[in-house]
Design a protein around this motif. Structure first.
Motif, PDB file in Angstrom:
ATOM      1  N   LEU A   4     -14.602 -72.439 -66.147  1.00 30.07           N
ATOM      2  CA  LEU A   4     -13.300 -72.428 -65.492  1.00 30.07           C
ATOM      3  C   LEU A   4     -13.421 -72.972 -64.080  1.00 30.07           C
ATOM      4  O   LEU A   4     -14.327 -72.621 -63.343  1.00 30.07           O
ATOM      5  CB  LEU A   4     -12.742 -71.003 -65.445  1.00 30.07           C
ATOM      6  N   HIS A   5     -12.501 -73.815 -63.724  1.00 25.44           N
ATOM      7  CA  HIS A   5     -12.439 -74.310 -62.355  1.00 25.44           C
ATOM      8  C   HIS A   5     -11.723 -73.268 -61.502  1.00 25.44           C
ATOM      9  O   HIS A   5     -10.872 -72.534 -61.989  1.00 25.44           O
ATOM     10  CB  HIS A   5     -11.672 -75.629 -62.309  1.00 25.44           C
ATOM     11  N   TRP A   7      -9.274 -73.491 -59.541  1.00 26.90           N
ATOM     12  CA  TRP A   7      -7.823 -73.631 -59.513  1.00 26.90           C
ATOM     13  C   TRP A   7      -7.156 -73.138 -60.787  1.00 26.90           C
ATOM     14  O   TRP A   7      -5.951 -72.957 -60.817  1.00 26.90           O
ATOM     15  CB  TRP A   7      -7.406 -75.061 -59.201  1.00 26.90           C
ATOM     16  N   VAL A   8      -7.899 -72.943 -61.855  1.00 26.14           N
ATOM     17  CA  VAL A   8      -7.305 -72.437 -63.093  1.00 26.14           C
ATOM     18  C   VAL A   8      -6.737 -71.033 -62.870  1.00 26.14           C
ATOM     19  O   VAL A   8      -5.729 -70.659 -63.459  1.00 26.14           O
ATOM     20  CB  VAL A   8      -8.316 -72.470 -64.250  1.00 26.14           C
ATOM     21  N   VAL A  11      -3.054 -70.670 -62.191  1.00 25.40           N
ATOM     22  CA  VAL A  11      -2.089 -70.755 -63.283  1.00 25.40           C
ATOM     23  C   VAL A  11      -1.567 -69.373 -63.652  1.00 25.40           C
ATOM     24  O   VAL A  11      -0.381 -69.184 -63.911  1.00 25.40           O
ATOM     25  CB  VAL A  11      -2.719 -71.449 -64.508  1.00 25.40           C
ATOM     26  N   SER A  30       3.102 -71.951 -61.697  1.00 22.86           N
ATOM     27  CA  SER A  30       2.441 -73.235 -61.462  1.00 22.86           C
ATOM     28  C   SER A  30       1.813 -73.749 -62.752  1.00 22.86           C
ATOM     29  O   SER A  30       1.787 -73.058 -63.764  1.00 22.86           O
ATOM     30  CB  SER A  30       1.377 -73.085 -60.370  1.00 22.86           C
ATOM     31  N   GLU A  32      -1.677 -76.224 -64.306  1.00 17.86           N
ATOM     32  CA  GLU A  32      -3.075 -76.477 -63.963  1.00 17.86           C
ATOM     33  C   GLU A  32      -3.452 -77.950 -63.909  1.00 17.86           C
ATOM     34  O   GLU A  32      -4.558 -78.276 -63.511  1.00 17.86           O
ATOM     35  CB  GLU A  32      -3.992 -75.766 -64.961  1.00 17.86           C
ATOM     36  N   ASN A  33      -2.552 -78.853 -64.292  1.00 19.83           N
ATOM     37  CA  ASN A  33      -2.942 -80.256 -64.424  1.00 19.83           C
ATOM     38  C   ASN A  33      -2.468 -81.176 -63.309  1.00 19.83           C
ATOM     39  O   ASN A  33      -2.492 -82.391 -63.455  1.00 19.83           O
ATOM     40  CB  ASN A  33      -2.441 -80.812 -65.765  1.00 19.83           C
ATOM     41  N   SER A 154       4.027 -73.879 -67.580  1.00 18.41           N
ATOM     42  CA  SER A 154       3.820 -72.780 -66.639  1.00 18.41           C
ATOM     43  C   SER A 154       4.140 -71.470 -67.341  1.00 18.41           C
ATOM     44  O   SER A 154       4.820 -71.442 -68.366  1.00 18.41           O
ATOM     45  CB  SER A 154       4.741 -72.938 -65.425  1.00 18.41           C
ATOM     46  N   SER A 184       1.611 -82.847 -57.659  1.00 17.16           N
ATOM     47  CA  SER A 184       1.751 -81.553 -58.306  1.00 17.16           C
ATOM     48  C   SER A 184       2.980 -80.831 -57.771  1.00 17.16           C
ATOM     49  O   SER A 184       3.600 -81.266 -56.791  1.00 17.16           O
ATOM     50  CB  SER A 184       0.494 -80.703 -58.084  1.00 17.16           C
ATOM     51  N   GLU A 186       4.839 -76.607 -57.571  1.00 19.96           N
ATOM     52  CA  GLU A 186       4.904 -75.159 -57.838  1.00 19.96           C
ATOM     53  C   GLU A 186       6.357 -74.764 -57.755  1.00 19.96           C
ATOM     54  O   GLU A 186       7.089 -75.242 -56.878  1.00 19.96           O
ATOM     55  CB  GLU A 186       4.110 -74.377 -56.783  1.00 19.96           C
TER      56      GLU A 186
END
Length: 191
Positions: A4-5, A7-8, A11, A30, A32-33, A154, A184, A186
């Motif tokens: 997992l990164h 930033w995941v 999400v 939000s 993730e891509n 999301s 991106s 949100e």
């Protein structure tokens, strides 16, 4: 098991922040891509007591093989009861699409982005389009660009809540470099 990164984790985050005048709770949703370039703009909300019922996209048409395409450059939320709109930051290129909106009495509740992954030496566009769902389950398809792939949806706003604001990540013009525009987004839900 996939790695997992960091930033995941964003999400799944439903962070309590202050908006809509400072004393009304909001929840962040939000995807993730999103693309990796640019800076996050200011959060912008619909006027207090109103929700996003539709949206418009600011999109640059493809410029051809030798052109520097940017794809999606802006997202404009349209608020109910002619209460205005919310935009956050936007890139300089493109034109605004026609409004797509929920059926009467419904509001936006979730979204997804169509994003082109970084292409190395080739022309990058990052985000190209946006789709959203309404509180009655209706799908609103944005009239964005064709590049990239759709990411996951999301997390939806909690029942009874609706999208009331947004924040966008936009890369400023790079002069002689490769421009991407909007990378991106949100959204914020209000009760």
């Amino acid at each position: 098991s996939s790695s997992l990164h960091p930033w995941v984790a964003l999400v799944a985050l439903l962070a309590l922040v202050q908006g809509w005048g400072g004393d009304v709770p909001t929840k962040l949703i939000s995807v993730e891509n999103g693309g990796p370039w640019g800076d996050w703009g200011d959060i912008e909300f619909c006027p207090r007591g109103s929700y996003a019922i539709g949206f418009q996209l600011k999109v640059e048409a493809p410029r051809g093989f030798f052109g520097d395409d940017t794809g999606l450059n802006g997202i404009r939320l349209i608020c109910n009861d002619n209460m205005g709109m919310a935009t956050s930051s936007e890139g300089p290129r493109g034109t605004w699409s026609y409004l797509v909106s929920c059926s009467r009495g419904h509001r936006l509740t979730s979204f997804r982005l169509r994003v082109e992954a970084p292409r190395g030496l080739w022309d990058d566009t990052a985000a190209n389009s946006l789709d959203a769902t309404c509180s009655d389950g209706m799908l609103l398809e944005g009239m964005g660009g064709p590049a990239g792939v759709w990411g996951n949806w999301s997390i939806p706003c909690p029942p009874g809540w609706g999208v009331c604001g947004l924040r966008t990540r936009v890369e400023p013009p790079q002069r002689a470099g490769d421009d991407t525009g909007l990378n991106s987004a949100e959204f914020f839900c209000c009760i």
